[in-house]
Design a protein around this motif. Structure first.
Motif, PDB file in Angstrom:
ATOM      1  N   ASP A 159     -47.430 -16.971  48.576  1.00 38.58           N
ATOM      2  CA  ASP A 159     -47.410 -16.818  50.023  1.00 38.58           C
ATOM      3  C   ASP A 159     -48.645 -17.496  50.585  1.00 38.58           C
ATOM      4  OD1 ASP A 159     -47.367 -16.111  52.631  1.00 38.58           O
ATOM      5  OD2 ASP A 159     -47.479 -13.951  52.311  1.00 38.58           O
ATOM      6  N   ALA A 160     -48.430 -18.586  51.303  1.00 34.59           N
ATOM      7  CA  ALA A 160     -49.550 -19.366  51.839  1.00 34.59           C
ATOM      8  C   ALA A 160     -49.696 -19.142  53.327  1.00 34.59           C
ATOM      9  CB  ALA A 160     -49.339 -20.845  51.554  1.00 34.59           C
ATOM     10  N   ALA A 161     -49.424 -17.930  53.790  1.00 33.94           N
ATOM     11  CA  ALA A 161     -49.461 -17.646  55.225  1.00 33.94           C
ATOM     12  C   ALA A 161     -50.773 -18.099  55.834  1.00 33.94           C
ATOM     13  CB  ALA A 161     -49.266 -16.154  55.469  1.00 33.94           C
ATOM     14  N   GLY A 162     -50.670 -18.960  56.831  1.00 29.52           N
ATOM     15  CA  GLY A 162     -51.855 -19.416  57.533  1.00 29.52           C
ATOM     16  C   GLY A 162     -52.582 -20.554  56.867  1.00 29.52           C
TER      17      GLY A 162
ATOM     18  N   HIS B 209     -42.019 -16.385  64.339  1.00 26.07           N
ATOM     19  CA  HIS B 209     -40.695 -16.019  63.803  1.00 26.07           C
ATOM     20  C   HIS B 209     -40.134 -17.151  62.939  1.00 26.07           C
ATOM     21  CE1 HIS B 209     -40.339 -13.505  67.770  1.00 26.07           C
ATOM     22  NE2 HIS B 209     -41.228 -12.998  66.931  1.00 26.07           N
ATOM     23  N   GLU B 210     -40.972 -17.669  62.085  1.00 28.53           N
ATOM     24  CA  GLU B 210     -40.632 -18.877  61.348  1.00 28.53           C
ATOM     25  C   GLU B 210     -41.032 -18.736  59.880  1.00 28.53           C
ATOM     26  OE1 GLU B 210     -41.259 -23.681  62.247  1.00 28.53           O
ATOM     27  OE2 GLU B 210     -42.432 -22.150  63.281  1.00 28.53           O
ATOM     28  N   LEU B 211     -40.184 -19.234  59.006  1.00 26.97           N
ATOM     29  CA  LEU B 211     -40.469 -19.262  57.575  1.00 26.97           C
ATOM     30  C   LEU B 211     -40.346 -20.701  57.101  1.00 26.97           C
ATOM     31  CD1 LEU B 211     -40.957 -17.617  54.910  1.00 26.97           C
ATOM     32  CD2 LEU B 211     -38.475 -17.603  54.644  1.00 26.97           C
ATOM     33  N   LYS B 212     -41.454 -21.237  56.556  1.00 32.24           N
ATOM     34  CA  LYS B 212     -41.438 -22.604  56.041  1.00 32.24           C
ATOM     35  C   LYS B 212     -41.570 -22.580  54.529  1.00 32.24           C
ATOM     36  CE  LYS B 212     -43.258 -25.063  60.083  1.00 32.24           C
ATOM     37  NZ  LYS B 212     -44.261 -26.050  60.549  1.00 32.24           N
TER      38      LYS B 212
ATOM     39  N   GLU C 207     -44.700 -20.415  53.432  1.00 30.93           N
ATOM     40  CA  GLU C 207     -45.598 -20.130  54.542  1.00 30.93           C
ATOM     41  C   GLU C 207     -44.876 -19.259  55.564  1.00 30.93           C
ATOM     42  OE1 GLU C 207     -48.574 -22.416  57.673  1.00 30.93           O
ATOM     43  OE2 GLU C 207     -46.921 -23.516  56.757  1.00 30.93           O
ATOM     44  N   ASP C 208     -45.292 -18.010  55.661  1.00 25.75           N
ATOM     45  CA  ASP C 208     -44.672 -17.059  56.575  1.00 25.75           C
ATOM     46  C   ASP C 208     -45.387 -17.120  57.920  1.00 25.75           C
ATOM     47  OD1 ASP C 208     -43.350 -15.048  57.802  1.00 25.75           O
ATOM     48  OD2 ASP C 208     -43.964 -13.451  56.434  1.00 25.75           O
ATOM     49  N   LYS C 209     -44.834 -17.875  58.856  1.00 22.41           N
ATOM     50  CA  LYS C 209     -45.424 -17.997  60.198  1.00 22.41           C
ATOM     51  C   LYS C 209     -44.786 -16.940  61.094  1.00 22.41           C
ATOM     52  CE  LYS C 209     -46.870 -21.815  61.748  1.00 22.41           C
ATOM     53  NZ  LYS C 209     -47.048 -23.153  62.366  1.00 22.41           N
ATOM     54  N   TYR C 210     -45.114 -15.692  60.793  1.00 21.52           N
ATOM     55  CA  TYR C 210     -44.415 -14.581  61.438  1.00 21.52           C
ATOM     56  C   TYR C 210     -44.653 -14.512  62.940  1.00 21.52           C
ATOM     57  CZ  TYR C 210     -48.976 -12.869  59.811  1.00 21.52           C
ATOM     58  OH  TYR C 210     -50.312 -12.756  59.511  1.00 21.52           O
ATOM     59  N   ILE C 211     -45.809 -14.966  63.409  1.00 28.62           N
ATOM     60  CA  ILE C 211     -46.074 -14.885  64.839  1.00 28.62           C
ATOM     61  C   ILE C 211     -45.147 -15.815  65.622  1.00 28.62           C
ATOM     62  CG2 ILE C 211     -47.853 -16.693  65.054  1.00 28.62           C
ATOM     63  CD1 ILE C 211     -49.408 -14.565  66.797  1.00 28.62           C
TER      64      ILE C 211
ATOM     65  N   PHE D 146     -37.048 -22.477  58.635  1.00 31.61           N
ATOM     66  CA  PHE D 146     -36.067 -21.499  59.101  1.00 31.61           C
ATOM     67  C   PHE D 146     -36.656 -20.718  60.273  1.00 31.61           C
ATOM     68  CE2 PHE D 146     -35.356 -22.182  54.578  1.00 31.61           C
ATOM     69  CZ  PHE D 146     -34.002 -22.487  54.538  1.00 31.61           C
ATOM     70  N   LYS D 147     -35.906 -20.625  61.368  1.00 32.45           N
ATOM     71  CA  LYS D 147     -36.364 -19.879  62.534  1.00 32.45           C
ATOM     72  C   LYS D 147     -35.419 -18.705  62.786  1.00 32.45           C
ATOM     73  CE  LYS D 147     -38.809 -23.707  64.726  1.00 32.45           C
ATOM     74  NZ  LYS D 147     -39.003 -24.542  65.931  1.00 32.45           N
ATOM     75  N   PHE D 148     -36.038 -17.556  63.157  1.00 37.01           N
ATOM     76  CA  PHE D 148     -35.282 -16.319  63.299  1.00 37.01           C
ATOM     77  C   PHE D 148     -35.378 -15.786  64.728  1.00 37.01           C
ATOM     78  CE2 PHE D 148     -36.696 -16.910  58.982  1.00 37.01           C
ATOM     79  CZ  PHE D 148     -35.531 -16.734  58.259  1.00 37.01           C
ATOM     80  N   ASP D 149     -34.537 -14.811  65.031  1.00 33.61           N
ATOM     81  CA  ASP D 149     -34.477 -14.297  66.396  1.00 33.61           C
ATOM     82  C   ASP D 149     -35.509 -13.215  66.680  1.00 33.61           C
ATOM     83  OD1 ASP D 149     -33.521 -12.105  65.014  1.00 33.61           O
ATOM     84  OD2 ASP D 149     -31.538 -12.089  65.940  1.00 33.61           O
ATOM     85  N   GLY D 150     -36.402 -12.941  65.734  1.00 36.49           N
ATOM     86  CA  GLY D 150     -37.428 -11.932  65.922  1.00 36.49           C
ATOM     87  C   GLY D 150     -38.356 -11.875  64.728  1.00 36.49           C
ATOM     88  N   LEU D 151     -39.181 -10.835  64.705  1.00 38.74           N
ATOM     89  CA  LEU D 151     -40.140 -10.652  63.617  1.00 38.74           C
ATOM     90  C   LEU D 151     -39.499  -9.867  62.486  1.00 38.74           C
ATOM     91  CD1 LEU D 151     -43.067 -10.755  62.473  1.00 38.74           C
ATOM     92  CD2 LEU D 151     -43.467  -8.599  63.665  1.00 38.74           C
ATOM     93  N   TYR D 152     -39.529 -10.414  61.284  1.00 36.94           N
ATOM     94  CA  TYR D 152     -38.989  -9.750  60.106  1.00 36.94           C
ATOM     95  C   TYR D 152     -39.959  -9.897  58.944  1.00 36.94           C
ATOM     96  CZ  TYR D 152     -34.664  -9.918  62.774  1.00 36.94           C
ATOM     97  OH  TYR D 152     -33.723  -9.776  63.768  1.00 36.94           O
ATOM     98  N   ALA D 153     -40.132  -8.824  58.205  1.00 40.03           N
ATOM     99  CA  ALA D 153     -40.852  -8.908  56.941  1.00 40.03           C
ATOM    100  C   ALA D 153     -39.897  -9.494  55.907  1.00 40.03           C
ATOM    101  CB  ALA D 153     -41.316  -7.519  56.508  1.00 40.03           C
ATOM    102  N   ASN D 154     -40.448 -10.195  54.923  1.00 34.22           N
ATOM    103  CA  ASN D 154     -39.572 -10.796  53.921  1.00 34.22           C
ATOM    104  C   ASN D 154     -40.149 -10.638  52.525  1.00 34.22           C
ATOM    105  OD1 ASN D 154     -41.169 -13.337  53.149  1.00 34.22           O
ATOM    106  ND2 ASN D 154     -41.064 -13.514  55.381  1.00 34.22           N
TER     107      ASN D 154
END
Length: 328
Positions: free
Chosen positions: A37-40, A90-93, A84-88, A134-142
């Motif tokens: 997980d390379a968030a940020g 709502h995006e997962l790369k 890369e979890d770009k949760y702010i 991937f873009k989502f319609d809200g904030l989700y943990a994965n």
């Protein structure tokens, strides 16, 4: 040891060996490798602009339902994947180092998720390396894993359904010229949190890179994550002081109590003077939009070095542990 005892020992040893082998075989058959997980983290794979929509196959089995299943070329291993979890946003790369150009032109992602808004493949170079966005319609943990079937499987849930304790750390500079120092503090908190497996606390951050988020996204993250506590980091004033929103009265554990714990722990870790706990004048937009225990801790610019960032992070983390303990 007599013959009877030796026989019992031999039997126990044999049984242990058989069970151990069975467990090893079972684990081997169901082996999942967790993806980094390379968030940020800044990931640079090139500047190619080629992109196309990813094929989506919605014909899933019961065991595949509710997941995002991404096929991989046979040559791809766990070392070739960065998530890369770009949760702010709502995006997962998912960055994949591959040597099969055009793989996702012919191989579909499998999912029946209705939360998925778009799926785009960006070619990062001319050898097959890609970024799947991937873009989502809200904030989700994965939760993500790499299976032996050469697929990435990602499952999703609302944060509170996956994590018992949630904290949001905000460190936006808002043009104050302290962006790097505040980012270092946030990254230092993340460094401590990611190595602590005992306390089961999920941290979300409004910023983990040079990019800053606007106030709408920051407040949305606080609300949608279901945060239990919010910590806002600022540079300014003398020593260490903290501020709270006096507009909301929270039963059991209020903003002022949380602000006091933050000031006390950060001042102690820094060896700095504790300047006091104050009610905010209403100008802090983060505190105003937060209806859970929240506080802003302000640290003198004299404590903006790398070593100080680590000490501040230790103080913040200890304060959060104390707050959860007090809230029980």
């Amino acid at each position: 040891m007599n013959n009877s005892e030796m026989k019992k020992m031999a039997i126990r040893t044999a049984v242990f060996g058989v069970v151990s082998i069975a467990v090893m075989l079972q684990r081997s058959a169901t082996k999942h490798i967790m993806i980094t997980d390379a968030a940020g983290t800044h990931v640079d794979r090139g500047n190619a602009e080629d992109s196309y929509n990813i094929l989506i196959d919605r014909n899933v089995t019961d065991s595949q339902s509710g997941k995002l299943i991404i096929p991989l070329a046979k040559t791809v291993s766990s070392d070739d994947i960065i998530l890369e979890d770009k949760y702010i946003d709502h995006e997962l790369k998912i960055y994949i180092e591959s040597r099969e150009e055009g793989f996702y032109l012919d191989n579909a992602v499998l999912t029946d998720l209705d939360i998925l808004e778009s799926a785009v493949c960006y070619a990062e170079n001319d050898t097959g390396s890609v970024c799947l966005d991937f873009k989502f319609d809200g904030l989700y943990a994965n939760a993500s894993s790499l299976t032996e079937n050469s697929t990435i499987e990602v499952s999703f849930a609302k944060p509170k359904d996956m994590y018992e304790n949630i904290v949001v750390v905000d460190c936006e500079s808002e043009g104050a010229g302290n962006s790097r120092a505040l980012l270092d503090m946030s990254l230092a908190v993340r460094g401590i949190a990611t190595t602590d497996d005992d306390n089961n606390i999920k941290f979300y951050y409004t910023r983990l890179s040079d990019d800053e988020a606007d106030i709408e996204k920051r407040c949305a993250l606080i609300k949608d994550s279901g945060a239990d506590f919010v910590v806002e980091l600022k540079l300014g004033g003398k020593g260490v002081s903290s501020f709270y929103n006096g507009q909301y009265f929270l039963r059991d554990f209020n903003n002022a109590e949380f602000a006091n714990i933050l000031e006390k722990n950060c001042a102690y870790k820094l060896g700095a003077s504790a300047e006091g706990v104050f009610e905010d004048d209403g100008s802090d937009q983060v505190l105003c939009c937060t209806k859970v225990p929240a506080a802003r801790v302000e640290i003198s610019k004299d404590y903006s070095g790398a070593d100080d960032s680590k000490k501040i992070a230790e103080g913040v983390y200890q304060a959060i542990l104390e707050a959860f303990e007090e809230k029980k």
